[in-house]
Design a protein around this motif. Structure first.
Motif, PDB file in Angstrom:
ATOM      1  N   ALA A 269     -22.147  -2.948 -40.864  1.00 39.04           N
ATOM      2  CA  ALA A 269     -21.181  -1.929 -41.285  1.00 39.04           C
ATOM      3  C   ALA A 269     -20.352  -2.389 -42.473  1.00 39.04           C
ATOM      4  CB  ALA A 269     -20.259  -1.580 -40.118  1.00 39.04           C
ATOM      5  N   GLY A 270     -20.535  -3.641 -42.902  1.00 36.14           N
ATOM      6  CA  GLY A 270     -19.802  -4.166 -44.035  1.00 36.14           C
ATOM      7  C   GLY A 270     -18.376  -4.534 -43.723  1.00 36.14           C
ATOM      8  N   LYS A 271     -18.057  -4.776 -42.439  1.00 37.12           N
ATOM      9  CA  LYS A 271     -16.666  -4.990 -42.045  1.00 37.12           C
ATOM     10  C   LYS A 271     -16.373  -6.380 -41.477  1.00 37.12           C
ATOM     11  CE  LYS A 271     -15.647  -0.135 -41.153  1.00 37.12           C
ATOM     12  NZ  LYS A 271     -15.060   0.844 -40.199  1.00 37.12           N
ATOM     13  N   LEU A 272     -17.373  -7.141 -41.143  1.00 36.74           N
ATOM     14  CA  LEU A 272     -17.123  -8.424 -40.497  1.00 36.74           C
ATOM     15  C   LEU A 272     -16.587  -9.440 -41.498  1.00 36.74           C
ATOM     16  CD1 LEU A 272     -17.416 -10.068 -37.842  1.00 36.74           C
ATOM     17  CD2 LEU A 272     -19.676 -10.768 -38.657  1.00 36.74           C
ATOM     18  N   THR A 273     -15.469 -10.068 -41.161  1.00 38.48           N
ATOM     19  CA  THR A 273     -14.902 -11.117 -42.018  1.00 38.48           C
ATOM     20  C   THR A 273     -14.754 -12.447 -41.295  1.00 38.48           C
ATOM     21  OG1 THR A 273     -12.624 -10.469 -41.457  1.00 38.48           O
ATOM     22  CG2 THR A 273     -13.621  -9.431 -43.396  1.00 38.48           C
TER      23      THR A 273
ATOM     24  N   LEU B 229     -12.113  -7.784 -38.729  1.00 40.35           N
ATOM     25  CA  LEU B 229     -12.755  -6.768 -39.550  1.00 40.35           C
ATOM     26  C   LEU B 229     -11.961  -6.524 -40.823  1.00 40.35           C
ATOM     27  CD1 LEU B 229     -13.709  -4.252 -36.720  1.00 40.35           C
ATOM     28  CD2 LEU B 229     -15.039  -6.172 -37.629  1.00 40.35           C
ATOM     29  N   SER B 230     -12.654  -6.168 -41.875  1.00 42.19           N
ATOM     30  CA  SER B 230     -12.046  -6.039 -43.200  1.00 42.19           C
ATOM     31  C   SER B 230     -11.055  -4.900 -43.305  1.00 42.19           C
ATOM     32  CB  SER B 230     -13.142  -5.859 -44.255  1.00 42.19           C
ATOM     33  OG  SER B 230     -13.924  -4.703 -43.966  1.00 42.19           O
ATOM     34  N   ASP B 231     -11.104  -3.926 -42.399  1.00 44.06           N
ATOM     35  CA  ASP B 231     -10.158  -2.818 -42.455  1.00 44.06           C
ATOM     36  C   ASP B 231      -8.841  -3.148 -41.754  1.00 44.06           C
ATOM     37  OD1 ASP B 231     -10.879  -2.773 -39.826  1.00 44.06           O
ATOM     38  OD2 ASP B 231     -11.791  -0.780 -39.855  1.00 44.06           O
ATOM     39  N   GLY B 232      -8.707  -4.426 -41.352  1.00 42.25           N
ATOM     40  CA  GLY B 232      -7.466  -4.857 -40.731  1.00 42.25           C
ATOM     41  C   GLY B 232      -7.417  -4.679 -39.235  1.00 42.25           C
ATOM     42  N   SER B 233      -8.454  -4.121 -38.646  1.00 39.71           N
ATOM     43  CA  SER B 233      -8.463  -3.876 -37.199  1.00 39.71           C
ATOM     44  C   SER B 233      -8.922  -5.124 -36.461  1.00 39.71           C
ATOM     45  CB  SER B 233      -9.358  -2.687 -36.861  1.00 39.71           C
ATOM     46  OG  SER B 233     -10.642  -2.850 -37.449  1.00 39.71           O
ATOM     47  N   ASP B 234      -8.087  -6.165 -36.531  1.00 42.81           N
ATOM     48  CA  ASP B 234      -8.383  -7.421 -35.840  1.00 42.81           C
ATOM     49  C   ASP B 234      -8.234  -7.227 -34.337  1.00 42.81           C
ATOM     50  OD1 ASP B 234      -8.908 -10.106 -35.450  1.00 42.81           O
ATOM     51  OD2 ASP B 234      -6.801 -10.656 -35.534  1.00 42.81           O
ATOM     52  N   GLY B 235      -9.072  -7.864 -33.567  1.00 46.13           N
ATOM     53  CA  GLY B 235      -8.912  -7.821 -32.121  1.00 46.13           C
ATOM     54  C   GLY B 235     -10.006  -7.086 -31.393  1.00 46.13           C
ATOM     55  N   PHE B 236     -11.115  -6.759 -32.062  1.00 44.91           N
ATOM     56  CA  PHE B 236     -12.233  -6.137 -31.364  1.00 44.91           C
ATOM     57  C   PHE B 236     -12.987  -7.189 -30.570  1.00 44.91           C
ATOM     58  CE2 PHE B 236     -11.902  -2.683 -34.538  1.00 44.91           C
ATOM     59  CZ  PHE B 236     -11.956  -1.607 -33.682  1.00 44.91           C
ATOM     60  N   HIS B 237     -13.083  -7.001 -29.278  1.00 46.46           N
ATOM     61  CA  HIS B 237     -13.888  -7.897 -28.461  1.00 46.46           C
ATOM     62  C   HIS B 237     -15.355  -7.654 -28.765  1.00 46.46           C
ATOM     63  CE1 HIS B 237     -11.000  -9.604 -25.418  1.00 46.46           C
ATOM     64  NE2 HIS B 237     -10.251  -8.744 -26.066  1.00 46.46           N
ATOM     65  N   ALA B 238     -16.083  -8.730 -29.000  1.00 45.57           N
ATOM     66  CA  ALA B 238     -17.497  -8.599 -29.358  1.00 45.57           C
ATOM     67  C   ALA B 238     -18.367  -8.282 -28.157  1.00 45.57           C
ATOM     68  CB  ALA B 238     -18.000  -9.888 -30.014  1.00 45.57           C
ATOM     69  N   THR B 239     -17.768  -7.965 -27.014  1.00 43.33           N
ATOM     70  CA  THR B 239     -18.559  -7.538 -25.864  1.00 43.33           C
ATOM     71  C   THR B 239     -18.332  -6.070 -25.545  1.00 43.33           C
ATOM     72  OG1 THR B 239     -16.809  -8.524 -24.535  1.00 43.33           O
ATOM     73  CG2 THR B 239     -18.837  -9.764 -24.739  1.00 43.33           C
ATOM     74  N   ASP B 240     -17.531  -5.385 -26.355  1.00 39.91           N
ATOM     75  CA  ASP B 240     -17.380  -3.945 -26.151  1.00 39.91           C
ATOM     76  C   ASP B 240     -18.738  -3.272 -26.331  1.00 39.91           C
ATOM     77  OD1 ASP B 240     -14.743  -4.359 -25.805  1.00 39.91           O
ATOM     78  OD2 ASP B 240     -14.105  -3.545 -27.722  1.00 39.91           O
ATOM     79  N   LYS B 241     -19.202  -2.558 -25.327  1.00 42.90           N
ATOM     80  CA  LYS B 241     -20.549  -2.010 -25.363  1.00 42.90           C
ATOM     81  C   LYS B 241     -20.747  -0.960 -26.448  1.00 42.90           C
ATOM     82  CE  LYS B 241     -21.659  -2.954 -20.531  1.00 42.90           C
ATOM     83  NZ  LYS B 241     -22.072  -2.390 -19.224  1.00 42.90           N
ATOM     84  N   ASP B 242     -19.669  -0.242 -26.769  1.00 47.85           N
ATOM     85  CA  ASP B 242     -19.817   0.830 -27.758  1.00 47.85           C
ATOM     86  C   ASP B 242     -19.336   0.410 -29.140  1.00 47.85           C
ATOM     87  OD1 ASP B 242     -16.788   2.795 -27.190  1.00 47.85           O
ATOM     88  OD2 ASP B 242     -17.167   0.630 -27.112  1.00 47.85           O
ATOM     89  N   LEU B 243     -19.059  -0.881 -29.348  1.00 53.08           N
ATOM     90  CA  LEU B 243     -18.516  -1.318 -30.628  1.00 53.08           C
ATOM     91  C   LEU B 243     -19.498  -1.076 -31.763  1.00 53.08           C
ATOM     92  CD1 LEU B 243     -16.386  -2.654 -32.346  1.00 53.08           C
ATOM     93  CD2 LEU B 243     -17.259  -4.878 -31.639  1.00 53.08           C
ATOM     94  N   ALA B 244     -20.767  -1.358 -31.549  1.00 49.10           N
ATOM     95  CA  ALA B 244     -21.747  -1.176 -32.623  1.00 49.10           C
ATOM     96  C   ALA B 244     -21.799   0.273 -33.076  1.00 49.10           C
ATOM     97  CB  ALA B 244     -23.129  -1.623 -32.147  1.00 49.10           C
TER      98      ALA B 244
END
Length: 388
Positions: free
Chosen positions: A348-352, A365-380
């Motif tokens: 998605a071009g957002k991983l930093t 993430l590049s849009d400033g939304s820090d704090g996404f757990h990489a196990t959220d099933k619907d994150l992708a």
């Protein structure tokens, strides 16, 4: 929207099974395709890959795919994969980062978007190896150990993961009070010296002749590996852990969260360890899921094991908490979920970058939304839906 991920690797047998287990699980996922030497048809051109298998959003590739490789791998290398504009992760999951030189960075790592590693990232990398050099005769000053800043935000740590078959029930009584398995690093050697004469304790500080022979053959002999040396060596090692109330390991003086940190609790044994950087971030908390011991506390090992042996209620609870933590946060399926979520964020071009907290990886993430757990099933899906 789904994220299609291409894995380009080679099929090899290692006594350390983490990457093999992860590839097995990755291959089961609907939007993942695994190719490379030993994985079916070979592709020497990426255009052929996309013509036959379709478009991919992101690729995870072994170093030989992007740089010089052995001749037998050439027919499996999809040339042009770096030229199509999709994010590419270089797979360092079987590499010791402290051995990498400047040429490897320039010829391999710098050509890719991110690097995935089992042992290191900016959060966990040692800032200084000064104390490590005199302790370990095999460790020499090098490009990475003298320049910790080169392990930068491109490096994403995905620690060792444990397979379902490696878990064993926590037992009330075990015939070995404490074992010290594996390579004789400085800390483990000192621990063995201190604990060997501890009164009233059953100690296993050395591998048997059969165990040493099996491990040596599994690592050094290709014919022996073909005849089954690896599963034999793994069985003997895991049997020691299953028979141990507690087991000692360390970071190898290089700050690595080595696989024994995860294998020991999985086997139902209590982990006693000299920790790597920020062990709590991966779920290893002192006297909760493990017993963490520094150099200055080595002399207390006998007292620690006597306490564990005498207080069966607490020792059983500690072993159970450690095992539950590994089962919940460091199993193979969960690790694959985490790798694929990071891949989706890159697509998605957002991983930093990424940090670990409370045994969970948190994507930056590049849009400033820090704090996404990489196990959220619907994150992708959420990331790719909002792709620019």
């Amino acid at each position: 929207m789904t994220c299609r991920t291409l894995i380009v690797t080679q099929k090899l047998n290692y006594i350390n099974p983490t990457w093999s287990l992860l590839v097995e699980e990755l291959a089961k996922r609907a939007d993942v395709t695994v190719i490379g030497w030993g994985y079916g048809k070979n592709y020497s051109d990426y255009r052929t890959v996309t013509r036959e298998l379709g478009h991919f959003d992101v690729a995870i590739v072994d170093p030989w795919v992007v740089g010089p490789s052995r001749p037998y791998l050439e027919e499996s290398r999809p040339a042009g994969i770096l030229d199509v504009g999709i994010p590419t992760f270089i797979n360092l999951m079987v590499q010791d980062l402290h051995t990498l030189g400047e040429d490897f960075f320039r010829g391999y790592i710098d050509r890719c978007s991110f690097a995935i590693s089992i042992v290191g990232s900016p959060q966990f990398w040692k800032r200084s190896f000064a104390e490590s050099y005199p302790r370990e005769h095999w460790l020499k000053p090098g490009y990475v150990t003298e320049r910790p800043e080169v392990i930068d935000e491109r490096f994403l740590l995905f620690p060792h993961a444990v397979g379902d078959g490696e878990f064993h029930a926590v037992a009330r009584q075990r015939p070995i009070d404490i074992s010290i398995a594996g390579t004789s690093y400085w800390f483990r050697s000192r621990a063995a010296e201190i604990i060997k004469d501890a009164a009233g304790l059953k100690v296993k500080s050395q591998a048997t002749l059969i165990e040493r022979a099996a491990a040596r053959l599994a690592v050094n002999s290709r014919p022996a590996r073909r005849l089954g040396a690896i599963p034999i060596a793994q069985f003997l090692f895991r049997r020691t852990l299953r028979r141990s109330l507690s087991s000692i390991t360390c970071d190898g003086s290089v700050g690595y969260p080595i696989r024994k940190f995860f294998e020991i609790p999985a086997a139902g044994s209590i982990l006693i360890a000299r920790p790597f950087e920020q062990p709590e971030a991966l779920g290893f908390r002192h006297r909760d899921t493990a017993v963490l011991v520094g150099d200055a506390d080595l002399h207390t090992l006998g007292d620690i094991v006597r306490w564990l042996k005498s207080d069966s209620v607490e020792s059983r609870a500690l072993a159970t908490r450690g095992q539950d933590m590994v089962r919940s946060f460091h199993n193979v399926s969960r690790r694959v979920d985490q790798i694929l979520q990071a891949a989706a964020a890159a697509a998605a071009g957002k991983l930093t970058g990424m940090r670990w907290r409370d045994a969970n990886p948190i994507l930056s993430l590049s849009d400033g939304s820090d704090g996404f757990h990489a196990t959220d099933k619907d994150l992708a899906d959420r990331l790719l839906t909002h792709r620019k």
